[in-house]
Structures are given as structure tokens and as C-alpha cells.
Design an enzyme around this catalytic site. Structure first.
Site, PDB file in Angstrom:
ATOM      1  N   ILE A   1       0.825  -1.217   0.000  1.00 61.90           N
ATOM      2  CA  ILE A   1       0.000   0.000   0.000  1.00 61.90           C
ATOM      3  C   ILE A   1       0.854   1.258   0.000  1.00 61.90           C
ATOM      4  CG2 ILE A   1      -1.997  -1.059   1.103  1.00 61.90           C
ATOM      5  CD1 ILE A   1      -1.037   0.087   3.756  1.00 61.90           C
ATOM      6  N   GLY A   2       2.162   1.113   0.031  1.00 58.72           N
ATOM      7  CA  GLY A   2       3.022   2.281   0.008  1.00 58.72           C
ATOM      8  C   GLY A   2       4.479   1.875  -0.019  1.00 58.72           C
TER       9      GLY A   2
ATOM     10  N   SER B   1      12.821   4.039   2.799  1.00 57.45           N
ATOM     11  CA  SER B   1      13.203   3.069   3.825  1.00 57.45           C
ATOM     12  C   SER B   1      12.669   1.670   3.546  1.00 57.45           C
ATOM     13  CB  SER B   1      12.715   3.540   5.195  1.00 57.45           C
ATOM     14  OG  SER B   1      11.314   3.676   5.192  1.00 57.45           O
ATOM     15  N   GLY B   2      11.705   1.506   2.645  1.00 54.66           N
ATOM     16  CA  GLY B   2      11.171   0.192   2.358  1.00 54.66           C
ATOM     17  C   GLY B   2       9.722   0.249   1.920  1.00 54.66           C
ATOM     18  N   LYS B   3       9.038  -0.891   2.006  1.00 55.73           N
ATOM     19  CA  LYS B   3       7.648  -0.995   1.566  1.00 55.73           C
ATOM     20  C   LYS B   3       6.723  -1.181   2.768  1.00 55.73           C
ATOM     21  CE  LYS B   3       8.702  -3.026  -2.953  1.00 55.73           C
ATOM     22  NZ  LYS B   3       8.479  -4.186  -3.869  1.00 55.73           N
ATOM     23  N   VAL B   4       5.454  -0.789   2.579  1.00 51.83           N
ATOM     24  CA  VAL B   4       4.425  -0.960   3.603  1.00 51.83           C
ATOM     25  C   VAL B   4       3.340  -1.855   3.030  1.00 51.83           C
ATOM     26  CG1 VAL B   4       2.770   0.177   5.108  1.00 51.83           C
ATOM     27  CG2 VAL B   4       4.924   1.319   4.563  1.00 51.83           C
TER      28      VAL B   4
ATOM     29  N   LYS C   1       5.612  -2.543   7.911  1.00 50.14           N
ATOM     30  CA  LYS C   1       6.671  -1.847   7.189  1.00 50.14           C
ATOM     31  C   LYS C   1       7.891  -2.770   7.147  1.00 50.14           C
ATOM     32  CE  LYS C   1       7.842   2.467   8.189  1.00 50.14           C
ATOM     33  NZ  LYS C   1       8.500   3.588   8.925  1.00 50.14           N
TER      34      LYS C   1
ATOM     35  N   ASP D   1      10.952  14.592  11.651  1.00 54.44           N
ATOM     36  CA  ASP D   1      10.457  14.395  10.281  1.00 54.44           C
ATOM     37  C   ASP D   1       8.947  14.594  10.244  1.00 54.44           C
ATOM     38  OD1 ASP D   1      10.655  13.950   7.589  1.00 54.44           O
ATOM     39  OD2 ASP D   1      10.691  11.775   7.732  1.00 54.44           O
TER      40      ASP D   1
END
Length: 988
Positions: free
Chosen positions: A690-691, A695-698, A712, A815
Site C-alpha cells: 500500500i506504500g 526506507s522500504g515498503k508498507v 513496514k 520528520d
């Protein structure tokens, strides 16, 4: 014939009627023309009726009784009027007073305002005016009072320095950005000059201001003043109030200030002044307040200063060395004495308080010694007694036990001894009673029942003995109770279950015995329960599991027996310690994990499945050998069977994991879970993504129990990234350490994490509405109406306020951006993605980073060149998020050219007004509230970190912005207006 008669009578009536009944006079026509140029959503001008003969009865209009129907005053403050300045009002020939404050008057002031020739008072404060303060105002021959505070003016034109009769000039909190105007020193008639909280270019205090010999008030706080205070200020002989606080002034406090014979108040705090305080104050007999706190002063306090009839003396956070002079005790009107955070030493004057009606005494964080004077409350007016972190010794004066006016008693960390005066326990107005870290002894008196207003009681680290008085249960307002490290004995009184507001209870390291009383389920607010290292016995009550917000439980080092209640699994604990008791039976499944091993050590009957949990028992040697021999054979068989089964299982798992490209070996949970790591691993498919980001995938994972979580999966850092960023790139560890220990409704919940070195995963609660960034700028852009946007802003602000103010130590997110604010099913906002978060070490100041962390468009300007981390960086980033919510635009947009969102908003407001900034998708019905929230965003994105409000203040500002409060965004303090977000910014 009758009709002809009727017409003749009507004509006669018209001819005989007064002429003013036929039409509105000229002043009324001017006012109606002004009305047509203004937006009036509340109908404040509804009484302005063109059928009237004169406007004298209209709302806000006052006519001159000497000249019938001629208007001399118009007052329309706080009417929510919007539009440009109604210059037509300057045609009113008798107009002397015009008040349009607290409205939405926008654009700039026209230069032909000089046509208001009769004007003496002009108040345009708290509007949306921009541009320059026109020099043509000096052409108003009768203008005496000019208030332009709380607008967005960027410059004062030099022509204003020629004003012939101006007595009061107020331009508080605008955007003036040149150096402090020296030409104002030419307005010889000025009595009041207030220019505080403007981002002036750093520069010295102009010596030309000393030409203002009529000046009574000079208020220049937060004006970026540098250099020394000029000696020429001694020419201001009529000055009553000098306020130069919160600048960067250096050098000594000039001796010339002692010659200001009319001075009532001098405020020089929060500068970099150094050297010794000057002597020669004996002529300053009118001085009542003297505040030079937070500087770098040294030496002793001048005796003649102490002899003055001061009402407030603030010298905290300096570097004074030496004893407090005896002269301080002779001051007849000394109401407040605050000298905390210095290096003052020696004993206090024995007569301190005897001749002066002290109300507040704060000498904390010094090196004072000797006994506390007996006469501090001689006049029975003392309200605050704060002497923490000194070296006071001996007993607490008995006279304080009769001081019924006391509200706060703080004597922590001294060398006080003896018993506490009985009366001191039961003072009726005391809300904070802190006498921890001394050598006080005796018993806690049952007279404590009289302290019905008590909310914090701290008697820890003393030598108190005896039992806890039963009357303590009558203190229904008690929130925090600390009694650790004493010699208290006996049982915990049953009456304590009545303390329904209690959030902290700490009686560790005492000699308490008996059982925990029944009925503790009433402690619905209890957050911390620490009864470690006592002699308590019986079973652990099941009721503890029903305490909804308990997150710290320590019952170690007692004699509790029986099973551990399964109800403890209902708790969301950050810390659990039941070690060194006599508990037995099985561990609750939730806690039967290696991570909780130390929580159960030292309980002989509590074995569970955790190796090494049970201590070995001493038994008969022959039986022991026989038992061991039998056990060896049994274990060998079991090991063989288990080994074969384990090998087969691991082989299948290895093949399965190899196919997936990962192996999960470390699992850590932070909440009660209803799923396993293997179930998570089986759902990490590309069709569930979904994203994705740097830093990586969700992944969205739907579990067998019906729950949905977000996972994540962090990609492994490259060798180059490791070399560039080092440990700062390990977002996984940062996020686990941060989210694993905090709980807040507006912080995204971390369920658990996995880490086997090659693969790292974080499992969060699933947020079905995605991120705020997607809602504003993605495919769903524009779907948020204003009430939802306001709710999201307030939710996110409360989450950040929790990180900054309620976490110990504070946490800086680093952030903050719209993509890191996630939305649940009801559009509740939660702050997420703590991979760059930094724990701020208390007492260390700002922390330097080796690289810039954050996202382009959200990074505070000072962070880019200083690499300094503090909460003000988060506040700037959150201000950008507010501007996104108001404008609907991203932080970086090609339409801005070389500007970012912050600069674009400021420039557009300056040139075109708020209607060109606000997202056109927002209904105009909400624009009043939107403008208030926009103002909060501008405050947060101030280029100077010191001028940004704290996050706690941002929450308050947003609440007020959404509550319809258009009255006051400022508070009165010492007879002057101060921006409300500065109230607690410098509160030590």
C-alpha cells in the site's frame, strides 16, 4: 372633491416636515458607503439604516453634541468585518477617533489616510494589514495615539518620524524586518513606544531614542537587539517602564539606569548581560520590579538595591556568588523574591520576611546554607516557598505551621532534619508539598486531613517512621503520592482506595506489611504503582488488571504468594516487576516470554517455560543421584524425539523461508497480540503493498482473526549509506525504542517488531484513510472539508505536544510532515514514522546531528545551517503542515518559483491578502476560523526559533482558534499586552 382635499393635506404635511426627515445627512452617506466596501457576516452594521435622518444612533457611531448629526467617533472593534481599509471615513470632517481593531481589515494602509485631518486616535490592531506603515500618517496634525499591533506590517516609513503630536506608538508583534528605526527618536512628543516581538535585523539599541525626553514606556522585547545598553538612556528621566528582555544585549547593566528617578519597572531578562550589578540605586525610590534573570551577571547584589521598596525582584539564572546581603531583609514592600538558578551562598538574613509582607520566595538551585529564617511568614501572606536544591539544614521553622496562606511548599534536596511541624501537614490551601531528599524524621501527622487542596505530596528519601495515617484517604484531590525510601511501617490504609484522582503511588523501600486493600479498582487514573521492597503479603489482587491506564507496576521484593492473576494481561505495561516474592503456578501466557524473564526471578514456585527461572532446591544426596539418573534417561529419550521433530520442522520452515527470501528469528511485542510472526510473513505479497519509500515498503495484512495491520518491511541500508549516516540511519532501532515505550491516542501504535539482521519489520495499527499528504495532494485531494482539517491539525498537535512535554526525556520527531500524519477510519490523526526521532538529553541543550534529517520543504531554516536539534524544529515543520491544511498546496510546488510554501504564503498575504491563500475548496463560512488557524501556522514558521510557540501553546492556540474566541489572543501582564504563546516559553 374629497380626493383633492386629501392630496392638498398630504402636500402640506410634506412641506411643513423638517428637511432632515427627507434624507440622510452627508456623514451618514459616507458611513453607508464604507459599509458597502466591507463584508459583515455577523450583521454588526445592520442598524445602519439609510432611512434615518442622522447616524447618531447607529452601532459604534457617536456624534458631536455641539454640532448635531456630525460624527466624531466610530468604534467597530471585534465585529468580524473584512475588507480593505475604508478610506471614505476620512471624509467625515469631525472624525477624531477610529477603532477597527480585532477585525479582518486587509491589504495595506493607503497613503491618503492623511486626509483624516481631525483624527486623534487610530486603533487598527489585530487585523490583517500588510505592507508599510505609511509616513503620511505624520501629516495628521492632531494624531496622538496610533495602535497597529498584531498585523503583518514589514516596515515603518521614515516619514513617520515627523509626526508633530504623536504620544503613543504601538506596533507590537508584526513582521518589521529592518533595523530598529532610529528616526523614531525624532518624535519628541512620544510618551509610549512599544515595538516588541518583531523580527528586526540584528542591531544595537539606537542612541537616538534618548532624545525622547517625554517617554514613559519603552517596550522592545524580542527585537533582535545586540550590543550594549547605551548610557544615554539616563536622559529619559520620565521613564517608568523599561523592557528590553529577550534580546541579545551584552555588556554590563549600565550605572546610568540608577539615575532613572521615575522608573517603576526594569526588565532585562533573557539577554547576555555580564559583569556586576551597578550600585547607586538609592535614588530609584519608585522602582517596584527589577528583573535581570537569565543573563551572565556576577558578583553580589548591591545593598542599596535591596533597600528599595521592591515588589518583585527576579535575578534567577545568573552567576551571582556570595551571600545574600542583610539589606534585603529591610525592604518594607518586598512581596516577591526570586533568585533561583544562581550560585548564591551563605545563610539567609535572619529578619527576612519580618519587615516585608512576602508573598513569594524562590531561592532554588543555589548554595544557600544555614537555617531557614523563622519570620518568612510573619505577615501571614506567604503563598509560595521554594527552596529546593540548596544546603539548608536544621529543622523547619515551627512558625510555618501557622502559615495558612501557603499554596506551595518545596524544600526538596536540602539537609533539613528533625520533625515536620504538625500544623504544616494540614495547611488548607497547600496544593504542592515537597520535602523529599532531606533527613526529616518523625511520623506523618493525621492532621494531614486538613490539607484538602493537596494534589502532590512528596516525602520520599527521608527518615519518616510509623504508619501511614488513615486520614490520607480523605485527600480527594491527591494526584501524586511519593513516600519511598523511608521507614514507614504498618498496613496500607483501606481509606486510600478513595483517592480516585491518584495517578502515581510510590511507597517503595519501606517496611509496610499486610495486604493490598480491596477496592483499588477505583484508581481509574493510576499510571504508576510502586510498592517494591516492603513486607507486603497475600495474593496480588485481580483488580490491578482492571486499572485502565496503569503502565508501571513494581511489586518486587515482598512476600506475595499464590498465582499471578491472568487479568494482568489486560494491562499495557511499559514496566513490570514481580521478582523476589513467593509466587507460584504458571505464568500468564502473555508474559511467558524471555523478554519478561527478569520480571519473575526469585519466585521458587514460579517455573513456567523460561529456562533458569526456578532456583535449584537442596535435597537428600542419595535421592538426588537416583533422581538425576532417571532424569538422564528420560531426557535423552525426549531430546531424541524432540530433536528429530525439530529437525523436520526447521527443515520445512527453512525451505519455506528461503523461498520467501527471509527468516524471522527475533520477535518483540509491545501489546497483547492475537497473531503470530509466521502469519505476518505469509501475507507479505506484492499485491498487498500500500506504500513505499526510501526506507522500504508498507503492506496491508488482513489476519485470520479479522484484524488488519500495516507492516513496514525495511530495506537493508547500502554500504554507502552506512558510511554516510552511520548509526543515525538505523531507523528501525530508533522507531522501536521510541514507539515501544510511549502511549498516546494521537501517536500511531506499534504492535510488534521483527529483526533477524537481514530483515527488519515493524507492525503497526492499520490506518484505513492513509496519510494526510495523500488526502491533500493525492487522488483524494480536496475531499477534506474544513472541520475535518481542523480536527486533524488539533489531533496532530496534541500528539507532538505529548512527545515534547509529557515524555521524559522529551522526544523530537525530526520528520514532521503531512505524509507522516496518518488518519484512522474516523479521520482521527496520529503521528507516525519515528525513524528519525531523537531523544533530547535534559541539561545537554540542543544536540548536533552529523547530517540534515527531515524532508525538503519542512526543514526549519536554522536546522539547515546549524544541524541543531530541538523541539523548535518540529514546531516549524508542523507549521508547514498547518499551511498545507489551510492552502491545500504541497510544501514545494513549481508554481512557487524559487519559494517554498512558507515564503509563498507570507508573500501572497503581503501582496494580495488571505483570500488568495486559503484553499478555494474550503467554504467561506469557515474563513474566520481558517484565518485564525493560518495565523497559528505563521507563528509556528517564524524564522527565529525563539519566537515560535511551544507545542503545548500551539494546542491551546488551535483550541482557541476553533472555539470561536475572537476576543483576545493576548493576555494582560503588568499593564502591557504580551503574545499569549510567550507566557510559558521562558517559565523555568
Amino acid at each position: 372633491m374629497p380626493l383633492l382635499v386629501l392630496l392638498l393635506l398630504l402636500l402640506a404635511g410634506l412641506l411643513l416636515s423638517p428637511p432632515q426627515a427627507l434624507s440622510l445627512n452627508q456623514d451618514g452617506l459616507y458611513l453607508l458607503q464604507a459599509k458597502r466596501g466591507l463584508s459583515d457576516p455577523l450583521g454588526a452594521l445592520s442598524s445602519w439604516n439609510p432611512r434615518d435622518a442622522a447616524p447618531c444612533n447607529w452601532t459604534g457611531v457617536v456624534c458631536d453634541p455641539a454640532s448635531a448629526g456630525r460624527v466624531y467617533s466610530v468604534d467597530l472593534h471585534s465585529s468580524q468585518l473584512a475588507g480593505p481599509f475604508p478610506i471614505i471615513l476620512c471624509r467625515l470632517p469631525y472624525l477624531s477617533s477610529l477603532n477597527l481593531s480585532d477585525n479582518f481589515i486587509n491589504s495595506s494602509l493607503p497613503s491618503d489616510i492623511s486626509t483624516c485631518q481631525k483624527l486623534t486616535d487610530l486603533d487598527l490592531s489585530m487585523n490583517l494589514l500588510v505592507g508599510s506603515v505609511p509616513g503620511s500618517l505624520s501629516k495628521l496634525p492632531n494624531l496622538r495615539n496610533l495602535d497597529l499591533s498584531y498585523n503583518s506590517f514589514t516596515e515603518i516609513e521614515p516619514g513617520l518620524g515627523e509626526a508633530p503630536r504623536l504620544e503613543s506608538l504601538l506596533v507590537v508583534y508584526n513582521l518589521l524586518n529592518s533595523t530598529l528605526p532610529a528616526f523614531l527618536g525624532n518624535i519628541s512628543t512620544l510618551k509610549i513606544l512599544k515595538l516588541p516581538y518583531n523580527p528586526f535585523t540584528p542591531g544595537p539599541l539606537p542612541s537616538q531614542l534618548s532624545n525622547l525626553t517625554q517617554l514613559e514606556v519603552l517596550w522592545l522585547s524580542g527585537c533582535n537587539l545586540v550590543g550594549e545598553i547605551p548610557d544615554s538612556l539616563e536622559k529619559l528621566t520620565r521613564l517608568t517602564n523599561l523592557d528590553l528582555c529577550m534580546n541579545r544585549l551584552t555588556g554590563p547593566v549600565p550605572s546610568s539606569l540608577t539615575g532613572l528617578r521615575s522608573i517603576y519597572q526594569i526588565e532585562l531578562y533573557n539577554n547576555s548581560l555580564s559583569g556586576e550589578l551597578p550600585s547607586g540605586w538609592s535614588n530609584s525610590t519608585t522602582l517596584r520590579r527589577f528583573d535581570v534573570s537569565t543573563n551572565q551577571l556576577s558578583g553580589t547584589i548591591p545593598a542599596d538595591l535591596c533597600d528599595l521598596p521592591l515588589s518583585s525582584l527576579n535575578l534567577f539564572e545568573n552567576r551571582f556568588v556570595g551571600p545574600l546581603p542583610e539589606g534585603i531583609a529591610r525592604s518594607k514592600n518586598l512581596y516577591e523574591l526570586k533568585l533561583f538558578n544562581n550560585q548564591l551562598s551563605g545563610p539567609l538574613p535572619s529578619d527576612l520576611g519580618k519587615n516585608s509582607p512576602l508573598q513569594s520566595l524562590d531561592l532554588s538551585y543555589n548554595q544557600f546554607s544555614g537555617q531557614i529564617p523563622e519570620n518568612l511568614c510573619a505577615h501571614r501572606q506567604l503563598e509560595d516557598l521554594v527552596l529546593i536544591y540548596n544546603n539548608f539544614l536544621g529543622p523547619i521553622p515551627s512558625d510555618l505551621g501557622q502559615c495558612t496562606s501557603l499554596n506551595r511548599i518545596r524544600l526538596k534536596h536540602n539537609k533539613l532534619s528533625g520533625s515536620v511541624p504538625d500544623g504544616l501537614w494540614g495547611l488548607p490551601h497547600v496544593s504542592l508539598f515537597q520535602i523529599a531528599e532531606n533527613a526529616l524524621s518523625g511520623q506523618v501527622s493525621n492532621l494531614i486531613t486538613g490539607a484538602y487542596n493537596l494534589s502532590v505530596l512528596d516525602i520520599s528519601n527521608n527518615l519518616f517512621s510509623g504508619s501511614i495515617p488513615d486520614g490520607i484517604g480523605s485527600l480527594r484531590r491527591l494526584v501524586e503520592l511519593y513516600g519511598s525510601s523511608n521507614n514507614l511501617s504498618g498496613q496500607i490504609p483501606d481509606s486510600m482506595v478513595n483517592l480516585m484522582e491518584l495517578s502515581t503511588l510510590d511507597f517503595s523501600n519501606n517496611e509496610l506489611s499486610g495486604e493490598i486493600p480491596d477496592g483499588i479498582k477505583a484508581w481509574k487514573m493510576l499510571n504508576e504503582l510502586n510498592l517494591a521492597n516492603n513486607r507486603l503479603s497475600g495474593q496480588i489482587p485481580e483488580e490491578i488488571g482492571s486499572l485502565p491506564v496503569l503502565n508501571y507496576l513494581d511489586l518486587s521484593g515482598n512476600y506475595f504468594s499464590g498465582k499471578i492473576p491472568l487479568e494482568l494481561q489486560n494491562l499495557k505495561l511499559n514496566a513490570l516487576n514481580l521478582s523476589n516474592n513467593q509466587l507460584s503456578g504458571d505464568l500468564p501466557p502473555m508474559y511467558a516470554k524471555d523478554v519478561y524473564r527478569n520480571s519473575f526471578l526469585g519466585n521458587p514456585g514460579l517455573c513456567g517455560d523460561l529456562p533458569g527461572l526456578c532456583p535449584r532446591r537442596v535435597e537428600n544426596r542419595n535421592f538426588k543421584y537416583l533422581w538425576m539418573l532417571s532424569l538422564i534417561f528420560v531426557l535423552a529419550a525426549i531430546v531424541f524425539v524432540i530433536g528429530v521433530a525439530w529437525f523436520c520442522c526447521k527443515y520445512r520452515t527453512f525451505k519455506k523461508s528461503t523461498k520467501k527470501g527471509m527468516t524471522i528469528s527475533k520477535w518483540r511485542s509491545f501489546h497483547k497480540l492475537g497473531f503470530s510472526e509466521l502469519e505476518i510473513a505469509n501475507c507479505l505479497r506484492e499485491d498487498n503493498v500500500i506504500g513505499s519509500g526510501a526506507s522500504g515498503k508498507v503492506y496491508k495484512v488482513e489476519l485470520s482473526n479479522g484484524e488488519v495491520v500495516a507492516v513496514k518491511k525495511l530495506r537493508k541500508a547500502t554500504k554507502r549509506e552506512d558510511e554516510m549516516f552511520g548509526s543515525e540511519k538505523d531507523g528501525f532501532q530508533v522507531e522501536v525504542e521510541t514507539l515501544g515505550k510511549i502511549r498516546h491516542k494521537n501517536i500511531v501504535r506499534l504492535w510488534c517488531c521483527f529483526n533477524n539482521g537481514d530483515c527488519k519489520m515493524l507492525v503497526y495499527e492499520y490506518m484505513p484513510n492513509g496519510s494526510l499528504g495523500d488526502m491533500l495532494h493525492g487522488l483524494k485531494g480536496g475531499s477534506l472539508d474544513w472541520p475535518l482539517r481542523y480536527k486533524i491539525a488539533l489531533d496532530a498537535a496534541e500528539g507532538l505536544s505529548y512527545l515534547h512535554h509529557d515524555c521524559l526525556p522529551p522526544i523530537v520527531h525530526r520528520d514532521v510532515k503531512s505524509n507522516n500524519i496518518l488518519l484512522d477510519g474516523e479521520f482521527g490523526a496520529k503521528v507516525a514514522d519515528f525513524g528519525l526521532a531523537k531523544i533530547v538529553k535534559v541539561g545537554k541543550g540542543d544536540e548536533s546531528m552529523s547530517v540534515i534529517a527531515g524532508s525538503y520543504g519542512y526543514i526549519a531554516p536554522e536546522y539547515a545551517y546549524t544541524l541543531r536539534v530541538n523541539e523548535k524544529s518540529d514546531i516549524y515543520s508542523f507549521g508547514v503542515v498547518i499551511l498545507e491544511l489551510v492552502t491545500g498546496r504541497p510544501p514545494i510546488d513549481p508554481a512557487f518559483g524559487e519559494k517554498d510554501l512558507v515564503k509563498w504564503v507570507c508573500a501572497t498575504l503581503d501582496q494580495k491578502g488571505p483570500d488568495q491563500v486559503i484553499d478555494p475548496k474550503i467554504s467561506p463560512v469557515h474563513w474566520k476560523e481558517v484565518c485564525r488557524v493560518l495565523d497559528v501556522g505563521i507563528h509556528c514558521t517564524n524564522s527565529l526559533p525563539i519566537n515560535r510557540p511551544s507545542m503545548r501553546k500551539v494546542v491551546k492556540m488551535l483550541q482557541e482558534a476553533g472555539g470561536g474566541n475572537s476576543k483576545e489572543s493576548t493576555t494582560k501582564k503588568d499593564g502591557k499586552l504580551s503574545p499569549y504563546y510567550y507566557e510559558d516559553a521562558f517559565d523555568p
